[in-house]
Design an enzyme around this catalytic site. Structure first.
Site, PDB file in Angstrom:
ATOM      1  N   LEU A 281     -16.168  34.765 -10.015  1.00 42.33           N
ATOM      2  CA  LEU A 281     -16.358  35.648 -11.166  1.00 42.33           C
ATOM      3  C   LEU A 281     -15.500  36.889 -10.971  1.00 42.33           C
ATOM      4  O   LEU A 281     -15.734  37.669 -10.054  1.00 42.33           O
ATOM      5  CB  LEU A 281     -17.832  36.048 -11.308  1.00 42.33           C
ATOM      6  CG  LEU A 281     -18.815  34.905 -11.572  1.00 42.33           C
ATOM      7  CD1 LEU A 281     -20.231  35.324 -11.209  1.00 42.33           C
ATOM      8  CD2 LEU A 281     -18.742  34.473 -13.029  1.00 42.33           C
ATOM      9  N   GLN A 335     -10.302  31.720  -4.417  1.00 44.17           N
ATOM     10  CA  GLN A 335      -9.773  31.061  -5.615  1.00 44.17           C
ATOM     11  C   GLN A 335      -8.435  31.674  -6.003  1.00 44.17           C
ATOM     12  O   GLN A 335      -8.289  32.896  -6.047  1.00 44.17           O
ATOM     13  CB  GLN A 335     -10.734  31.174  -6.796  1.00 44.17           C
ATOM     14  CG  GLN A 335     -10.265  30.338  -7.990  1.00 44.17           C
ATOM     15  CD  GLN A 335     -11.129  30.487  -9.225  1.00 44.17           C
ATOM     16  OE1 GLN A 335     -11.205  31.558  -9.799  1.00 44.17           O
ATOM     17  NE2 GLN A 335     -11.773  29.403  -9.637  1.00 44.17           N
ATOM     18  N   CYS A 367      -9.511  28.673 -16.265  1.00 45.86           N
ATOM     19  CA  CYS A 367      -9.538  29.986 -16.914  1.00 45.86           C
ATOM     20  C   CYS A 367      -8.959  29.879 -18.322  1.00 45.86           C
ATOM     21  O   CYS A 367      -7.827  29.425 -18.503  1.00 45.86           O
ATOM     22  CB  CYS A 367      -8.750  31.006 -16.103  1.00 45.86           C
ATOM     23  SG  CYS A 367      -8.824  32.666 -16.807  1.00 45.86           S
ATOM     24  N   ASP A 489     -24.229  26.706 -18.130  1.00 46.78           N
ATOM     25  CA  ASP A 489     -25.536  27.002 -18.744  1.00 46.78           C
ATOM     26  C   ASP A 489     -26.713  26.876 -17.783  1.00 46.78           C
ATOM     27  O   ASP A 489     -27.828  26.572 -18.212  1.00 46.78           O
ATOM     28  CB  ASP A 489     -25.787  26.093 -19.956  1.00 46.78           C
ATOM     29  CG  ASP A 489     -24.837  26.378 -21.095  1.00 46.78           C
ATOM     30  OD1 ASP A 489     -24.222  27.458 -21.086  1.00 46.78           O
ATOM     31  OD2 ASP A 489     -24.692  25.523 -21.985  1.00 46.78           O
ATOM     32  N   ALA A 511     -22.912  30.501 -12.704  1.00 49.23           N
ATOM     33  CA  ALA A 511     -22.038  31.632 -13.025  1.00 49.23           C
ATOM     34  C   ALA A 511     -22.835  32.753 -13.677  1.00 49.23           C
ATOM     35  O   ALA A 511     -23.443  33.567 -12.999  1.00 49.23           O
ATOM     36  CB  ALA A 511     -20.893  31.158 -13.921  1.00 49.23           C
ATOM     37  N   ARG A 512     -22.867  32.765 -15.027  1.00 46.28           N
ATOM     38  CA  ARG A 512     -23.572  33.844 -15.735  1.00 46.28           C
ATOM     39  C   ARG A 512     -25.041  33.938 -15.337  1.00 46.28           C
ATOM     40  O   ARG A 512     -25.602  35.032 -15.257  1.00 46.28           O
ATOM     41  CB  ARG A 512     -23.466  33.624 -17.246  1.00 46.28           C
ATOM     42  CG  ARG A 512     -22.086  33.770 -17.827  1.00 46.28           C
ATOM     43  CD  ARG A 512     -22.093  33.393 -19.301  1.00 46.28           C
ATOM     44  NE  ARG A 512     -22.453  31.990 -19.491  1.00 46.28           N
ATOM     45  CZ  ARG A 512     -22.912  31.480 -20.634  1.00 46.28           C
ATOM     46  NH1 ARG A 512     -23.077  32.273 -21.680  1.00 46.28           N
ATOM     47  NH2 ARG A 512     -23.199  30.198 -20.736  1.00 46.28           N
TER      48      ARG A 512
END
Length: 642
Positions: A281, A335, A367, A489, A511-512
């Site tokens: 991130l 990364q 990306c 998700d 992630a989020r």
């Protein structure tokens, strides 16, 4: 907890009875259901719900930087029609933080240090102050409490410049207080790694670095590329006259890619089965955040995305990205993004030779940001399998014992999935250690839910490939499988187990969900929802603040940086809606709540979407923000109700 054997979801204690929520509110798609008693009164008949551009978490400002790290965005963020404030992202945010009014020379920060000499030759030639009395008189008032760095290590490297100077400075003797025994005891388990040495960085900058591993690799792949390009052009001409038969023959020829005439080094083994993985991130996935996630149960973390070209050129800001806390290794990946095999090969070799704490190098093939896409980086590689394969081959042959992994999307265009074909080629033609699939296309972004059925379809391809390799391994060697990780998700233990229990999926990357709810892996471990209190959540933020000061420094500039990145972190954590005020579970990551009021004032404050409240929260740990502190939120509409 590492999942060795997959368990059906119904065997897990998904949630306690105390967390069961009756569905008394009608379901409105995209809207989180809040218990009526926690709904805030609204000043108009229009229910305002904030919109987020979650691709920002992947770009983190890269939309304004080219492959060399230069600013290339000319959009100045003008007002729209009728002078109304625009929506979306605030581009070109001025995030430079100011330092002290009187700038003290670094040789003066420790009055007892007589060994360090001024680079300018002395006070008369130095542009910085050598007058300690003058500096201390002009210095901002100290922040109350104990210096987080001194508290952690027994010594503060910022010395006289520390904003908590009173906690480790003797005014009578005019000397810094040091606990050298504690420093010796703590530094082995509390320090940063992967810091490139000055000699190597200068060699990269002056193009004198010895790329003896990658040079023959680059030359070989370049010669193969030229041959293949000429062959492809000829076959395309033949295909135009001979039809599908020639096209199929060309595909077969591509699949039989010639192996390089040199041996790839044996790689370190990684094990991602059931691992709790935090996604790379940019901006928000910084070292203090990753360190916090390790304390909350994460097994694998990744650096922010670094660009291969500036890495290979010794660009200082780019080399700050592979830094990690010692607690992140093993399990720390770097990364990188690249559109050229030569740049990726050089970056991989430089990382191998100058760092000791890297478990894998991950190639970003997902990306979606326009600038990188136009340069052929990120998700642009999805539509160019030959280029992607060349880059992976170059990295794998140049990275020494560090394994190479990739992160991809379902495809570039919506409703046109290409990952199955791409993964088949990658498995056949390269030696990647792991493949992570984000269940969305580039075009789709975050407008729809991730396609986990397609993730499972690709997982079956990888599983079949691994089984085929095991059958062919007649010598009984300990063959490491190609791990397959799903992503998209994941916001609860239910989402995590639903993903990891799918066929072919070894683990799930978050992630989020890990930004909004950092304790998500604690829920995975407990196999139930955890209704964290506001004080527990505040304690996490306090820990982040301390880690941030340890990383960026306790001086004026370091504290300003820590405050800025903490505000970036809060731009995600404020989106968490406490389990106890929800009408129904499970909560969905893409659901947006109406304006709500918490169970106490602190919970309401932590849920505020006003960036001024975020600054107020940072002041609890980093002292009062100065008038010159700069923070502009990423999103122009940063509150539910303007």
């Amino acid at each position: 907890m590492t999942v060795q054997e997959k368990r059906p979801l119904d065997e897990a204690n998904v949630q306690g009875d105390e967390c069961k929520k009756p569905n008394t509110q009608p379901y409105v798609k995209g809207m989180a259901a809040i218990k009526p008693e926690y709904l805030a009164p609204i000043s108009s008949n229009v229910l305002q719900v904030v919109e987020y551009d979650d691709d920002e978490a992947e770009s983190g400002g890269r939309e304004t930087s080219d492959a060399s790290g230069n600013n290339s965005n000319n959009n100045k963020g003008k007002k729209g029609k009728n002078g109304k404030k625009g929506r979306g992202q605030n581009h070109n945010r001025d995030l430079k933080q100011k330092g002290d009014a009187v700038r003290l020379c670094m040789v003066m920060i420790d009055p007892e240090d007589d060994d360090t000499k001024c680079a300018a030759g002395g006070a008369e030639n130095c542009k910085y102050s050598h007058n300690i009395e003058e500096y201390l008189a002009a210095k901002s008032d100290d922040i109350e409490g104990t210096c987080p760095v001194y508290e952690a290590l027994g010594y503060c490297p910022s010395g006289l410049k520390c904003r908590w100077l009173h906690s480790h400075y003797n005014k009578e003797t005019k000397k810094l207080i040091k606990d050298l025994e504690k420093l010796e005891r703590e530094k082995s388990k509390n320090h940063e790694v992967n810091i490139i040495d000055r000699e190597s960085k200068v060699a990269l900058q002056r193009k004198k670095f010895n790329f003896d591993i990658s040079t023959p690799v680059i030359n070989f792949l370049e010669s193969r590329k030229q041959k293949d390009d000429g062959k492809q052009n000829k076959e395309e001409q033949e295909a135009s006259t001979d039809g599908n038969e020639k096209q199929e023959e060309r595909k077969d020829n591509e699949a039989s890619y010639v192996e390089q005439p040199f041996k790839v080094a044996e790689k370190k083994k990684i094990n991602l089965r059931g691992a709790k993985i935090v996604s790379p991130l940019t901006t928000v996935g910084n070292l203090p955040y990753r360190r916090l996630m390790k304390t909350l149960g994460a097994d694998v973390t990744y650096s922010e995305m670094a660009l291969a070209v500036p890495l290979s050129q010794g660009h200082r800001p780019e080399w700050a990205l592979p830094k990690a806390h010692v607690t992140e290794y093993p399990g720390f990946g770097v990364q990188i993004a690249s559109s050229k095999h030569w740049a990726a090969a050089k970056a991989a070799e430089a990382l191998y030779k100058t760092t000791l704490h890297v478990s894998e190098i991950n190639l970003n093939c997902g990306c979606p940001i326009d600038l990188l896409f136009k340069q052929g980086q990120g998700s642009a590689l999805l539509d160019s399998p030959p280029r992607l394969i060349r880059i992976v081959k170059a990295m794998n042959a140049s990275s020494g014992d560090i394994p190479v992994t990739i992160k991809i999307r379902t495809g570039v265009k919506e409703n046109k999935n290409t990952a199955v074909h791409l993964v088949n080629r990658v498995l056949e033609e390269t030696q990647v250690a792991a493949i992570t699939l984000h269940g969305r296309s580039r075009q789709q972004r975050y407008t729809k839910e991730a396609d986990w059925d397609y993730i499972e379809e690709v997982g079956k391809v990888v599983k079949t490939w691994n089984e085929k390799r095991e059958d062919e391994d007649k010598e009984g060697r300990d063959t490491n499988p190609t791990w397959f990780v799903g992503n998209g998700d994941v916001y609860s233990h239910e989402d995590w187990y639903n993903g990891v229990n799918r066929e072919g999926v070894d683990s799930v990357m978050v992630a989020r969900g890990a930004l909004i709810k950092p304790w998500i892996f604690e829920e995975v471990e407990a196999q139930q929802y955890l209704d964290k209190s506001s004080t527990e959540r505040l304690a996490m933020l306090e820990k982040y603040a301390k880690y941030a000061v340890e990383h960026w420094g306790s001086d004026e500039y370091g504290v300003s940086n820590a405050r800025r990145f903490m505000c970036e972190f809060l731009s995600f954590t404020h989106r968490y809606v406490p389990v106890g005020i929800l009408e129904r579970l499970p909560a969905k990551l893409n659901e947006r709540p109406p304006k709500w009021i918490g169970r106490n004032d602190l919970e309401t404050l932590l849920g505020s979407s006003d960036y001024k409240d975020w600054i107020k929260i940072t002041e609890m740990f980093l002292g009062k923000a100065g008038d010159d502190f700069l923070f502009i939120p990423k999103h122009k509409s940063n509150s539910y109700e303007n």
